[in-house]
Design a protein around this motif. Structure first.
Motif, PDB file in Angstrom:
ATOM      1  N   PHE A 184     -10.688  19.843  55.925  1.00  0.00           N
ATOM      2  CA  PHE A 184     -10.906  18.646  55.106  1.00  0.00           C
ATOM      3  C   PHE A 184     -10.134  18.754  53.794  1.00  0.00           C
ATOM      4  O   PHE A 184      -9.483  17.790  53.352  1.00  0.00           O
ATOM      5  CB  PHE A 184     -12.399  18.472  54.831  1.00  0.00           C
ATOM      6  N   ALA A 185     -10.191  19.926  53.157  1.00  0.00           N
ATOM      7  CA  ALA A 185      -9.489  20.122  51.887  1.00  0.00           C
ATOM      8  C   ALA A 185      -7.981  20.003  52.080  1.00  0.00           C
ATOM      9  O   ALA A 185      -7.262  19.519  51.193  1.00  0.00           O
ATOM     10  CB  ALA A 185      -9.836  21.491  51.306  1.00  0.00           C
ATOM     11  N   ALA A 186      -7.498  20.434  53.256  1.00  0.00           N
ATOM     12  CA  ALA A 186      -6.052  20.416  53.515  1.00  0.00           C
ATOM     13  C   ALA A 186      -5.500  19.007  53.707  1.00  0.00           C
ATOM     14  O   ALA A 186      -4.281  18.815  53.719  1.00  0.00           O
ATOM     15  CB  ALA A 186      -5.744  21.265  54.756  1.00  0.00           C
ATOM     16  N   GLU A 187      -6.377  18.018  53.824  1.00  0.00           N
ATOM     17  CA  GLU A 187      -5.905  16.649  53.997  1.00  0.00           C
ATOM     18  C   GLU A 187      -5.191  16.148  52.736  1.00  0.00           C
ATOM     19  O   GLU A 187      -4.295  15.305  52.809  1.00  0.00           O
ATOM     20  CB  GLU A 187      -7.082  15.724  54.323  1.00  0.00           C
ATOM     21  N   VAL A 188      -5.600  16.673  51.581  1.00  0.00           N
ATOM     22  CA  VAL A 188      -4.970  16.247  50.321  1.00  0.00           C
ATOM     23  C   VAL A 188      -4.657  17.495  49.491  1.00  0.00           C
ATOM     24  O   VAL A 188      -5.350  17.811  48.515  1.00  0.00           O
ATOM     25  CB  VAL A 188      -5.886  15.301  49.520  1.00  0.00           C
ATOM     26  N   PRO A 189      -3.611  18.236  49.861  1.00  0.00           N
ATOM     27  CA  PRO A 189      -3.262  19.446  49.105  1.00  0.00           C
ATOM     28  C   PRO A 189      -2.641  19.083  47.754  1.00  0.00           C
ATOM     29  O   PRO A 189      -2.153  17.963  47.561  1.00  0.00           O
ATOM     30  CB  PRO A 189      -2.247  20.138  50.013  1.00  0.00           C
ATOM     31  N   GLU A 190      -2.662  20.017  46.836  1.00  0.00           N
ATOM     32  CA  GLU A 190      -2.096  19.775  45.504  1.00  0.00           C
ATOM     33  C   GLU A 190      -0.603  19.493  45.596  1.00  0.00           C
ATOM     34  O   GLU A 190      -0.066  18.619  44.898  1.00  0.00           O
ATOM     35  CB  GLU A 190      -2.351  20.984  44.598  1.00  0.00           C
ATOM     36  N   THR A 191       0.080  20.259  46.462  1.00  0.00           N
ATOM     37  CA  THR A 191       1.515  20.046  46.671  1.00  0.00           C
ATOM     38  C   THR A 191       1.717  19.060  47.815  1.00  0.00           C
ATOM     39  O   THR A 191       1.162  19.263  48.899  1.00  0.00           O
ATOM     40  CB  THR A 191       2.216  21.368  47.019  1.00  0.00           C
ATOM     41  N   PRO A 192       2.459  18.001  47.620  1.00  0.00           N
ATOM     42  CA  PRO A 192       2.683  17.012  48.680  1.00  0.00           C
ATOM     43  C   PRO A 192       3.404  17.626  49.886  1.00  0.00           C
ATOM     44  O   PRO A 192       4.619  17.864  49.853  1.00  0.00           O
ATOM     45  CB  PRO A 192       3.548  15.946  47.997  1.00  0.00           C
ATOM     46  N   VAL A 193       2.665  17.924  50.924  1.00  0.00           N
ATOM     47  CA  VAL A 193       3.244  18.439  52.161  1.00  0.00           C
ATOM     48  C   VAL A 193       2.301  18.054  53.295  1.00  0.00           C
ATOM     49  O   VAL A 193       1.077  18.138  53.153  1.00  0.00           O
ATOM     50  CB  VAL A 193       3.428  19.986  52.103  1.00  0.00           C
ATOM     51  N   GLU A 194       2.858  17.612  54.397  1.00  0.00           N
ATOM     52  CA  GLU A 194       2.040  17.174  55.526  1.00  0.00           C
ATOM     53  C   GLU A 194       1.554  18.392  56.314  1.00  0.00           C
ATOM     54  O   GLU A 194       2.344  19.143  56.874  1.00  0.00           O
ATOM     55  CB  GLU A 194       2.840  16.245  56.442  1.00  0.00           C
ATOM     56  N   LEU A 195       0.246  18.597  56.358  1.00  0.00           N
ATOM     57  CA  LEU A 195      -0.354  19.749  57.035  1.00  0.00           C
ATOM     58  C   LEU A 195      -1.122  19.327  58.291  1.00  0.00           C
ATOM     59  O   LEU A 195      -2.088  19.978  58.683  1.00  0.00           O
ATOM     60  CB  LEU A 195      -1.304  20.475  56.077  1.00  0.00           C
ATOM     61  N   ALA A 196      -0.675  18.261  58.913  1.00  0.00           N
ATOM     62  CA  ALA A 196      -1.400  17.711  60.063  1.00  0.00           C
ATOM     63  C   ALA A 196      -1.607  18.752  61.173  1.00  0.00           C
ATOM     64  O   ALA A 196      -2.701  18.850  61.748  1.00  0.00           O
ATOM     65  CB  ALA A 196      -0.650  16.509  60.616  1.00  0.00           C
ATOM     66  N   ASP A 197      -0.568  19.536  61.486  1.00  0.00           N
ATOM     67  CA  ASP A 197      -0.695  20.527  62.560  1.00  0.00           C
ATOM     68  C   ASP A 197      -1.707  21.612  62.195  1.00  0.00           C
ATOM     69  O   ASP A 197      -2.525  22.030  63.033  1.00  0.00           O
ATOM     70  CB  ASP A 197       0.666  21.173  62.850  1.00  0.00           C
TER      71      ASP A 197
END
Length: 226
Positions: free
Chosen positions: A43-56
């Motif tokens: 859940f936290a990884a959905e909006v990381p501080e650094t803009p990067v897509e972590l979908a996988d």
């Protein structure tokens, strides 16, 4: 494929249990906590501080969590069985007994007497217990069983530890055949270094290690903290 080595940190399990050994109930709760932590991380990884897509990564974390949830649920039911809350069939579908009653029997279907049943066998015994006219609880069936027992995983780990100790001891043992000394590999008659030690050197190293660890051949004769 599981790792075939253990770190010191991995072996530090004192915070997982209240007693000397972990209970099935404690293990189920620990897995439940890990599952929740993974879902929180996803859940936290959905909006990381650094803009990067972590979908996988998010998908993987939730998949791991689901798998752990399944194991936790199975262990939670197993904990009820172990506590004696679930009536169990007194025999397997083949008619073979289990637990203390299996002592002295010689069976092929389950790889020998199922004195200590697997979690899957216990689940089957619980399912069959719903229809059985005569049942037994796990504590009743296992009365007197447990001292000196360890799981297949623990036995395999101890075997790896023993093999590693022997490999180290070989290099500290002088070879009567080729004269290889401390830290030296055995050599052929032509002077080529070999990966395998001469039989005499290997045998001497095994005897030294087995005496130190409490083994008979490569079989443990003493189970720590039994």
């Amino acid at each position: 494929m599981a790792d075939t080595y253990e770190t010191d940190s991995e072996k530090n399990t004192t915070d997982l249990m209240a007693g000397k050994k972990i209970t099935v109930d404690e293990l189920a709760v620990e897995l439940s906590a890990i599952e929740l932590r993974l879902r929180q991380a996803a859940f936290a990884a959905e909006v990381p501080e650094t803009p990067v897509e972590l979908a996988d990564t998010i998908s993987n974390l939730r998949s791991y969590a689901s798998s752990i949830r399944s194991s936790s649920d199975q262990l939670r039911f197993l904990a009820r069985i172990v506590a004696g809350d679930v009536p169990l069939a007194m025999t397997f579908p083949t008619g073979d007994v289990w637990g203390a009653a299996a002592r002295g029997t010689d069976r092929v279907d389950f790889g020998g007497p199922a004195i200590v049943p697997t979690q899957w066998q216990l689940q089957r015994l619980a399912e069959d217990g719903k229809r059985a006219t005569e049942t037994i609880t796990y504590p009743e069936a296992m009365a007197g069983v447990g001292l000196g027992w360890e799981s297949k995983a623990a036995t395999a780990r101890r075997r790896r530890e023993r093999d590693a100790a022997v490999a180290a001891e070989v290099l500290q043992t002088r070879c009567a055949k080729c004269g290889a000394g401390d830290g030296e590999q055995c050599r052929t008659a032509k002077g080529w270094a070999a990966d395998q030690a001469h039989v005499g050197r290997q045998r001497e190293a095994e005897a030294t290690v087995d005496a130190r660890l409490g083994y008979l051949g490569d079989n443990p004769v003493d189970v720590p903290n039994a």
